[in-house]
Write an enzyme that holds these catalytic residues in place. Structure first.
Site, mmCIF file in Angstrom:
data_model
loop_
_atom_site.group_PDB
_atom_site.id
_atom_site.type_symbol
_atom_site.label_atom_id
_atom_site.label_comp_id
_atom_site.label_asym_id
_atom_site.label_seq_id
_atom_site.Cartn_x
_atom_site.Cartn_y
_atom_site.Cartn_z
ATOM 1 N N LYS A 1 6.159 -0.469 -4.390
ATOM 2 C CA LYS A 1 5.989 0.639 -3.545
ATOM 3 C C LYS A 1 6.002 1.819 -4.134
ATOM 4 O O LYS A 1 5.621 2.823 -3.646
ATOM 5 C CB LYS A 1 6.812 0.471 -2.376
ATOM 6 C CG LYS A 1 6.480 -0.929 -1.440
ATOM 7 C CD LYS A 1 5.202 -0.384 -0.544
ATOM 8 C CE LYS A 1 4.803 -1.864 0.196
ATOM 9 N NZ LYS A 1 3.626 -1.659 0.779
ATOM 10 N N GLU B 1 5.659 5.054 7.758
ATOM 11 C CA GLU B 1 5.823 3.899 8.802
ATOM 12 C C GLU B 1 6.247 2.761 7.751
ATOM 13 O O GLU B 1 6.040 2.610 6.656
ATOM 14 C CB GLU B 1 4.604 3.257 9.259
ATOM 15 C CG GLU B 1 3.746 2.360 8.510
ATOM 16 C CD GLU B 1 3.099 3.022 7.310
ATOM 17 O OE1 GLU B 1 2.896 4.366 7.060
ATOM 18 O OE2 GLU B 1 2.725 2.435 6.083
ATOM 19 N N SER C 1 5.614 -8.505 -7.420
ATOM 20 C CA SER C 1 5.478 -7.094 -6.746
ATOM 21 C C SER C 1 6.868 -6.633 -6.386
ATOM 22 O O SER C 1 6.796 -5.383 -6.201
ATOM 23 C CB SER C 1 4.562 -7.189 -5.678
ATOM 24 O OG SER C 1 4.748 -8.055 -4.646
#
Lengths: 403, 268
Positions: A96, A118, A385
């Site tokens: 991210k 969000e 990830s």
């Protein structure tokens, strides 16, 4: 259509990937998106912006992330060799951060002192709060009140980093409602606010921009695989919620027709249970959150509530480029249940000493299913990830253990 | 002439402005929707905007979202909204009805089928909030072919080029969003509205209605002095929320009639 024969150059100027993507927002947001498109297109072409992004990825995130050959696990499965792209080793523990740094640098370039985001499980919220602290920006994170309760540690993390966390009480009180609320904040504070969307969804240019910032994952793999394994992988496997880690690793491989691209969706309690998040596998075309894509919806076009043991996959839509890759046949999408993901989670812990995120565990579980069906000289590249520290509570609960 | 055109033409000859109330179909209960529509007409509505409930109303504030959630909890759907309009049409042949909602329920219904059934039901206009002109050329054409006006939003942030695009693709009237924000928020800039409306009207060649943030009769009257129509939504839904369901129709008529009186008194 044989897309591999054509140069892949999507989206078009309007943000369309075939019939998907686009800009489906109220008029009030159109000028803000036009401003963003212009700013991003100038930044994208600016060597100084690119150099700064690369510098931050290297020195702040710790890139390049390594690729690791999970040899013990591969041997035990008795088939193809599994390689893991270690995005879990990034600062903040997941992919991210790549995107958040890109968007924060863009916000700074546009002179916007306030960023909003969000978040579902809180990973994107933490990554946004992190870069906001790093660049001295005000940060507001919207999070469904249900998620605020379930993810208390991440809420505290965001607060430590100086962000304000706003619990969202509307709708199902989860990620999609947090997204609605962030959009409302943006439309009300357009002048000074940059909305950092965490995945490859939303109105154009977000799906393209987030993809671009995440392609560093696949670009590194393209160089690392030949060094480590003497060639490119036979298949690249990644989990798909909104789909940013998958787009990041898939995109550079799209022109490699011999490399299979496999996205893994969350089947939750099973596709027939109605409690899953498999938009591409079980949904149909619709419009939500600014783009046309595959959507889990009822017969009246109302968006349905979703389930996955991993909060990061618990979303009723999916990035529009995945919708296109599915329809065009360039990528294949499969599903993994909560139980299968948990099994892969435990296997990786015990056999390789790596605690994976539950999201990534879906990709791992599919690799574990596929590997034994292939010869030992086949290579599977799995995008790991994120790391699983955030999931301790969920996994313990699923195992009937209380702290 | 369409019902919408007829309505604006008649008001123009009387020197009056249109009052357009918005309610969400199915809120607080589907059984009350038809009585509420009658109550709106009794209170002085010239056009009724009927919200089609959606699970994710991104451009709406908390009030209209709550209305949507109540309606959906009672099983309201686009199909039932069309049924409601047919029922209304059986007793009222003159008051235009405009459906306002989001793209997904319409796409799920099927655009061609929707155009056909909406026309059959007596729908006069459709405003799909998340269909900007660049994404809906074919939708707008399909609506027009069914004699339904595709109505578009313009905002304080819209450029003059947007005016031209909307003028080309839209018909019926323009809905000018009077503030930066979502429905029901409070920061309406009257001077800005007064400055913008004449410019927009001149460029789009359609009546211009103003909505988002109009909460009382005095504001409505001041808007009516410059615009062709005043849209009141969230404030009206609060009126429905605040009290028992049975007397909601009376509260709605009383509130709207109050606005109507002040509006007509001050309009030129």
């Amino acid at each position: 259509m044989q897309m591999q024969d054509l140069p892949y150059n999507l989206p078009d100027a309007g943000g369309h990937f075939g019939p998907y993507g686009g800009v489906f927002v109220a008029e009030t947001l159109m000028p803000a998106l036009a401003e963003l498109r212009e700013a991003y297109s100038s930044a994208r072409a600016d060597p100084e912006f690119k150099a700064e992004f690369a510098y931050e990825l290297k020195h702040y995130v710790g890139r390049p992330s390594p690729i690791y050959h999970a040899k013990r696990w591969s041997d035990l499965l008795g088939g193809a060799q599994i390689y893991l792209k270690r995005e879990d080793l990034n600062h903040t523990g997941a992919h991210k951060i790549n995107n958040c740094i890109g968007q924060a640098l863009l916000a700074r370039r546009m002179g916007k002192p306030r960023v909003i985001a969000e978040t579902g499980a809180g990973q994107h919220g933490v990554a946004t709060a992190t870069v906001a602290a790093r660049y001295g920006m005000e940060c507001v994170v919207y999070m469904g009140s249900e998620d605020v309760k379930r993810q208390a540690a991440n809420v505290y993390r965001m607060k430590l980093l100086g962000a304000t966390v706003v619990p969202v009480e509307s709708g199902s009180k989860t990620l999609k409602d947090a997204l609605n609320e962030a959009m409302r904040d943006w439309v009300t504070h357009i002048g000074n606010t940059f909305y950092i969307i965490g995945t490859v969804a939303g109105p154009h240019p977000y799906p393209m921009m987030v993809r671009d910032f995440q392609t560093v994952i696949g670009e590194e793999c393209k160089l690392q695989m030949p060094e480590l394994a003497a060639r490119q992988p036979d298949a690249v496997i990644a989990c798909v919620g909104g789909g940013s880690n998958a787009m990041g690793i898939f995109y550079p491989y799209i022109p490699f027709a011999e490399v299979k691209l496999i996205g893994v969706e969350a089947a939750g309690h099973g596709l027939n249970s109605g409690k899953h998040s498999a938009s591409l596998t079980a949904g149909r075309s619709g419009v939500l959150h600014g783009n046309r894509t595959y959507l889990l919806q009822d017969e009246n076009g109302q968006v349905t509530e979703t389930h996955s043991i991993s909060a990061g996959l618990d979303y009723p839509g999916v990035g529009p480029e995945h919708a296109w890759l599915k329809d065009s046949g360039r990528a294949e999408y499969v599903t993994i249940t909560d139980d299968e993901a948990l099994q892969a989670f435990h296997d990786l812990c015990r056999l390789e000493g790596i605690i994976p995120a539950l999201e990534s565990s879906h990709a791992l579980a599919y690799a574990a299913r596929l590997a034994p069906t292939l010869a030992r000289d086949k290579l599977l590249l799995v995008n790991l990830s994120g790391r699983g520290d955030k999931d301790m509570h969920t996994v313990a609960e699923a195992s009937g253990i209380q702290f | 002439m369409s019902r919408i055109q007829t309505t604006f033409a008649a008001l123009a000859t009387q020197g009056r402005k249109a009052l357009i109330p918005f309610i969400t179909a199915g809120d607080p209960h589907p059984d009350l929707s038809l009585p509420l529509m009658r109550a709106l007409v009794a209170g002085g509505a010239d056009i009724i905007e009927l919200g089609v409930p959606f699970s994710d109303p991104m451009a709406d504030g908390p009030t209209i979202q709550r209305a949507s959630e109540r309606a959906l909890a009672h099983g309201m759907s686009l199909r039932r909204v069309l049924g409601l309009v047919s029922e209304f049409r059986r007793e009222n042949a003159t008051t235009p009805v405009v459906l306002m909602g989001y793209a997904n329920p319409v796409e799920s219904y099927g655009v061609e089928a929707f155009a056909r059934d909406a026309r059959e039901a007596g729908v006069d206009g459709v405003l799909v909030v998340d269909y900007p002109p660049e994404e809906c050329a074919s939708f707008a054409a399909t609506m027009k072919a069914a004699d339904i006006d595709p109505i578009f939003l313009l905002a304080p942030t819209s450029t003059e080029q947007r005016y031209a695009e909307v003028a080309q693709i839209g018909s019926g009237y323009i809905y000018y969003v009077s503030l930066k924000g979502v429905t029901g928020s409070g920061s309406l800039d009257l001077d800005e509205v007064a400055q913008r409306i004449p410019l927009i009207r001149q460029q789009v060649g359609m009546p211009v209605g103003v909505g988002f943030g109009i909460r009382d009769a005095a504001t409505a009257a001041r808007i009516a002095a410059v615009a062709d129509a005043v849209v009141i939504g969230s404030r009206l839904i609060e009126e429905i929320e605040n009290g028992d369901a049975e007397s909601a129709t009376e509260r709605v008529t009383t509130f709207l009639a109050g606005v109507r009186t002040v509006m007509d008194g001050e309009a030129p």
